[in-house]
Design an enzyme around this catalytic site. Structure first.
Site, PDB file in Angstrom:
ATOM      1  N   GLU A 254       0.874  -0.593  16.341  1.00  0.00           N
ATOM      2  CA  GLU A 254       0.036   0.552  16.002  1.00  0.00           C
ATOM      3  C   GLU A 254      -0.842   0.955  17.183  1.00  0.00           C
ATOM      4  OE1 GLU A 254      -3.734   1.767  13.191  1.00  0.00           O
ATOM      5  OE2 GLU A 254      -2.319   0.299  12.383  1.00  0.00           O
TER       6      GLU A 254
ATOM      7  N   HIS B  87       4.097   1.830  11.691  1.00  0.00           N
ATOM      8  CA  HIS B  87       2.992   1.589  12.625  1.00  0.00           C
ATOM      9  C   HIS B  87       2.769   2.746  13.592  1.00  0.00           C
ATOM     10  CE1 HIS B  87       5.137  -2.175  11.556  1.00  0.00           C
ATOM     11  NE2 HIS B  87       3.916  -2.554  11.236  1.00  0.00           N
TER      12      HIS B  87
ATOM     13  N   CYS C 190       0.853  -1.181   0.000  1.00  0.00           N
ATOM     14  CA  CYS C 190       0.000   0.000   0.000  1.00  0.00           C
ATOM     15  C   CYS C 190       0.894   1.238   0.000  1.00  0.00           C
ATOM     16  CB  CYS C 190      -0.909   0.001   1.226  1.00  0.00           C
ATOM     17  SG  CYS C 190       0.016   0.086   2.798  1.00  0.00           S
TER      18      CYS C 190
ATOM     19  N   HIS D 212      -0.340  -4.796  19.589  1.00  0.00           N
ATOM     20  CA  HIS D 212       0.103  -4.463  18.240  1.00  0.00           C
ATOM     21  C   HIS D 212       0.784  -3.089  18.271  1.00  0.00           C
ATOM     22  CE1 HIS D 212      -0.033  -3.293  13.993  1.00  0.00           C
ATOM     23  NE2 HIS D 212      -0.086  -4.587  13.731  1.00  0.00           N
TER      24      HIS D 212
ATOM     25  N   CYS E 189      -8.032   1.679   6.940  1.00  0.00           N
ATOM     26  CA  CYS E 189      -7.479   2.345   5.766  1.00  0.00           C
ATOM     27  C   CYS E 189      -8.011   1.740   4.473  1.00  0.00           C
ATOM     28  CB  CYS E 189      -5.955   2.329   5.804  1.00  0.00           C
ATOM     29  SG  CYS E 189      -5.202   0.792   5.269  1.00  0.00           S
TER      30      CYS E 189
ATOM     31  N   CYS F 116       2.762   5.798   8.864  1.00  0.00           N
ATOM     32  CA  CYS F 116       1.808   5.953   7.772  1.00  0.00           C
ATOM     33  C   CYS F 116       0.912   7.158   8.050  1.00  0.00           C
ATOM     34  CB  CYS F 116       0.959   4.692   7.641  1.00  0.00           C
ATOM     35  SG  CYS F 116      -0.379   4.861   6.431  1.00  0.00           S
TER      36      CYS F 116
ATOM     37  N   HIS G 257       5.877  -5.129   8.565  1.00  0.00           N
ATOM     38  CA  HIS G 257       5.925  -6.512   9.044  1.00  0.00           C
ATOM     39  C   HIS G 257       6.122  -7.479   7.878  1.00  0.00           C
ATOM     40  CE1 HIS G 257       3.807  -5.489  13.086  1.00  0.00           C
ATOM     41  NE2 HIS G 257       5.117  -5.389  13.150  1.00  0.00           N
TER      42      HIS G 257
ATOM     43  N   SER H  73       1.799  -9.763  10.773  1.00  0.00           N
ATOM     44  CA  SER H  73       1.125  -8.721  10.000  1.00  0.00           C
ATOM     45  C   SER H  73      -0.374  -8.775  10.270  1.00  0.00           C
ATOM     46  CB  SER H  73       1.398  -8.908   8.508  1.00  0.00           C
ATOM     47  OG  SER H  73       0.517  -8.119   7.726  1.00  0.00           O
ATOM     48  N   SER H  74      -0.897  -7.739  10.917  1.00  0.00           N
ATOM     49  CA  SER H  74      -2.321  -7.720  11.264  1.00  0.00           C
ATOM     50  C   SER H  74      -3.191  -7.775  10.025  1.00  0.00           C
ATOM     51  CB  SER H  74      -2.643  -6.458  12.074  1.00  0.00           C
ATOM     52  OG  SER H  74      -4.036  -6.340  12.286  1.00  0.00           O
TER      53      SER H  74
END
Length: 318
Positions: free
Chosen positions: A132, A80, A17, A130, A201, A102, A46, A229-230
């Protein structure tokens, strides 16, 4: 012997992304500007393949700032996001801090701050631990943000009398799961304030939509991505819920458990937002060694999002 046929439905969008592209570009631009070593706090994204590639160019990955030497060493913060305490600590040590967060995560940070300034208690929908979530909760003082993971958590919340509430979400969640939690919040707290624009997102939403499209028609589906990776884990869950009998998260072709894919005739393939396209090609090539593969791309959205580098890394005018 002839190989059996295999129809591969290749999801689009998939893979990198705009936020991931920017984060990787930040590390590479910092290496060009400062020379190695450039320290990176936490995996920039990740994906082990990406991390190892940047290591080979001179990036040094650390988990905490105290692993970087004192002085003017450049330190990049991962996509993150980080708690406010991290850049503050970097300033105290005179490190050159470069923020690769991001911009869509930064948006969530700003929303949380605005709600706090307006006197609201912020409920953050996300996964405990996590990075983030740690970063978003770390934008405000302890107790100013409460974490909510499930609809059951909503029922267990203990809210001070008279408290005004707002909610925000991690950007990489399951769209459907999050909708359930939001509905539970609005049912219990009808006056709760939400984001002006959805926090999950565009890339997460688009990739999940593509998987929903192909999963019912597939005997199996592979998500190319990392275990931590979530957004990749959510793609696997989405495939299962959409009716795909076998959905697996796979980092590399060498990790494929072929016993799970011995009798398939249709295969879906997608990639998490931090997985490079070269790994998707590697997976398809591995199946092509065993099957007569035909590939059909199934596209559900066009993506043209671009995020510029941080100002300090942009090319200087001549």
């Amino acid at each position: 012997m002839s190989k059996p046929p295999l129809k591969v439905f290749l999801c689009a969008p998939r893979g990198f992304c705009a936020g991931v592209v920017r984060a990787i570009d930040v590390v590479e631009a910092a290496l060009k500007r400062f020379g190695p070593p450039v320290y990176v706090r936490h995996e920039i994204v990740h994906n082990r393949y990406v991390v190892e590639g940047l290591k080979a160019k001179g990036a040094v990955f650390i988990e905490e700032l105290d692993e970087a030497p004192d002085g003017d060493a450049p330190v990049v913060f991962s996509a993150h996001g980080v708690p406010k305490s991290v850049p503050a600590a970097a300033r105290l040590r005179n490190l050159v801090a470069i923020d690769a967060t991001c911009p869509l995560v930064t948006k969530v940070h700003r929303e949380a701050e605005i709600h706090h300034k307006r006197g609201r208690l912020v409920l953050l929908i996300g996964h405990a631990g996590h990075p983030e979530v740690v970063g978003t909760m770390g934008q405000l003082a302890d107790g100013a943000v409460l974490l909510v993971e499930t609809e059951a958590d909503v029922e267990r919340l203990v809210i001070p009398d008279g408290a005004e509430l707002a909610y925000a979400t991690q950007t990489t969640l399951s769209v459907d799961d999050t909708a359930g939690v939001v509905a539970a919040l609005k049912s219990r707290f009808p006056a709760i304030h939400g984001p002006h624009k959805e926090d999950i997102c565009y890339a997460t939403t688009n990739r999940q939509d593509a998987v929903k499209r192909v999963a019912p028609d597939c005997d199996a589906l592979i998500v190319v991505g990392a275990e931590n990776s979530s957004n990749s884990q959510r793609l696997r869950e989405v495939a299962e819920r959409a009716g795909c009998p076998t959905a697996r998260l796979v980092a590399r072709a060498a990790d494929i458990d072929w016993s799970l894919f011995s009798d398939i005739r249709t295969l879906g393939v997608t990639a998490g937002a931090s997985a490079p396209e070269v790994l998707v090609e590697e997976i398809i090539d591995a199946f092509a060694e065993r099957y007569e593969v035909s590939v059909e791309t199934v596209s559900t959205a066009d993506e043209n999002v671009f995020f510029p580098l941080p100002r300090e890394l942009r090319p200087q005018p001549a």
